[in-house]
Motif scaffolding. Structure first.
Motif, mmCIF file in Angstrom:
data_model
loop_
_atom_site.group_PDB
_atom_site.id
_atom_site.type_symbol
_atom_site.label_atom_id
_atom_site.label_comp_id
_atom_site.label_asym_id
_atom_site.label_seq_id
_atom_site.Cartn_x
_atom_site.Cartn_y
_atom_site.Cartn_z
ATOM 1 N N GLN A 56 0.859 -1.185 0.000
ATOM 2 C CA GLN A 56 0.000 0.000 0.000
ATOM 3 C C GLN A 56 0.899 1.240 0.000
ATOM 4 O O GLN A 56 1.861 1.313 0.757
ATOM 5 N N PHE A 58 0.572 5.630 -0.087
ATOM 6 C CA PHE A 58 -0.301 6.802 -0.096
ATOM 7 C C PHE A 58 0.530 8.075 -0.166
ATOM 8 O O PHE A 58 1.699 8.096 0.215
ATOM 9 N N ASP A 85 -2.762 5.887 -3.195
ATOM 10 C CA ASP A 85 -3.919 6.515 -2.563
ATOM 11 C C ASP A 85 -3.577 7.984 -2.306
ATOM 12 O O ASP A 85 -2.760 8.282 -1.435
ATOM 13 N N LYS A 126 -6.208 8.538 7.297
ATOM 14 C CA LYS A 126 -5.618 7.351 6.669
ATOM 15 C C LYS A 126 -5.052 6.400 7.713
ATOM 16 O O LYS A 126 -5.300 5.176 7.667
#
Length: 241
Positions: A56, A58, A85, A126
Motif C-alpha cells: 500500500q 499513499f 492513494d 488514513k
C-alpha cells in the motif's frame, strides 16, 4: 503490539540495513503502508516491491504542490505499476481557513494551522485504518527534531488507546548521498525539481531552492525558527520546551 514487543523489535532492527528493516516490517504487518512524497520514499517503494508486490502506498495532495510534484506522483505510479492513494484535505475545514485568513496566512502566523488542515488531518484519517506505516525519515534531515528517532516505534502522535500505530523508519541512518547513490544505481524516478536546487520539497509557497552548503531543510518554511521544521506528520519528533 505491546510496548515490550516494540522494544524487542527495535533491539532486533537497530542499525540494520534498510532492506532488513523493510522486510521485517512487511512480514510483521499485512495492513501497512508506505508514506510517499520525496526521494527517500521512492527508494523505499523500489525496495518494497521486490519484497512484496501488494504494498500500500499513499501520498498527500495538499492542493498547493508544485506541478512537477504532481507529475512525479504519476511517474512513480506508472513506473512501479502500483496504486497510490492520494489523500486530500477536508473541504469544509479548508474553506473555513481560506475565507478567514486567505491563501497565505502561514507567512504571518506560522505554517502549523495550514499544515494541520492540508496534511495532518488527511494523514490522521488514513492512519486510523492502518496497523503500521513506513516513512523515509533520516536522522540527518534535522539535527533538532530527528536525531533520536528509532528504527521502529509506537507512533505517539497518531496512536489511540484502542488503536496503537507502529511506525518504521528504515532509512534512519542513511545520508542524503546514500539515497541518491541508490536512485542513480537502480534508476529510481525522482522529482525534477531536484535538478533546480530543491532538496527537501513540500508545498510550492513554502519551499524554495537551497544555496550551496545550506542544510537541506533550509528551503522549508525559511521564515520560521529552524529548530522546529516539522509540519505535524512527525509531531512526536518535536520535544516540549
Amino acid at each position: 503490539m505491546t510496548a515490550f514487543a516494540i522494544e524487542t523489535l527495535q533491539t532486533e532492527l537497530q542499525n540494520k540495513n534498510p532492506r532488513v528493516i523493510l522486510k521485517k516490517a512487511l512480514e510483521s504487518f499485512d495492513n501497512i503502508a508506505i508514506s510517499f512524497s520525496g526521494a527517500e520514499d521512492v527508494v523505499l517503494i523500489d525496495m518494497a516491491v521486490k519484497i512484496r508486490k501488494d504494498i500500500q502506498v499513499f501520498s498527500l495532495d495538499t492542493g498547493r504542490l508544485h506541478p512537477e510534484t504532481y507529475r512525479f506522483i504519476e511517474k512513480v505510479r506508472k513506473h512501479y505499476g502500483i496504486a497510490i492513494d492520494v489523500l486530500t484535505p477536508d473541504r469544509e475545514q479548508l474553506d473555513k481557513l481560506v475565507k478567514a485568513k486567505g491563501l497565505f496566512s502561514f507567512y504571518e502566523d506560522g505554517h502549523h494551522e495550514c499544515c494541520g488542515i492540508r496534511k495532518v488531518e488527511p494523514l490522521k484519517r488514513k492512519l486510523a485504518h492502518l496497523d503500521a506505516w513506513i516513512t523515509g525519515q533520516r536522522k540527518d534531515q534535522s539535527l533538532d527534531t530527528r536525531q533520536d528517532i528509532p528504527e521502529v516505534q509506537l507512533d505517539t502522535a497518531f496512536s489511540t488507546p484502542d488503536h496503537p500505530l507502529i511506525k518504521f523508519n528504515p532509512l534512519l541512518n542513511w545520508t542524503s548521498a546514500q539515497v541518491w547513490d541508490y536512485i542513480e544505481a537502480y534508476g529510481v524516478p525522482y522529482n525534477e525539481l531536484h535538478q533546480r536546487g530543491y532538496i527537501s520539497i513540500g508545498c510550492e509557497p513554502c519551499t524554495r531552492p537551497v544555496l550551496p552548503n545550506q542544510h537541506e531543510r533550509a528551503g522549508r518554511w525559511w521564515w520560521e525558527d529552524a529548530a522546529k521544521k516539522e509540519c505535524g506528520l512527525h509531531a512526536g519528533n518535536v520535544k516540549a520546551e
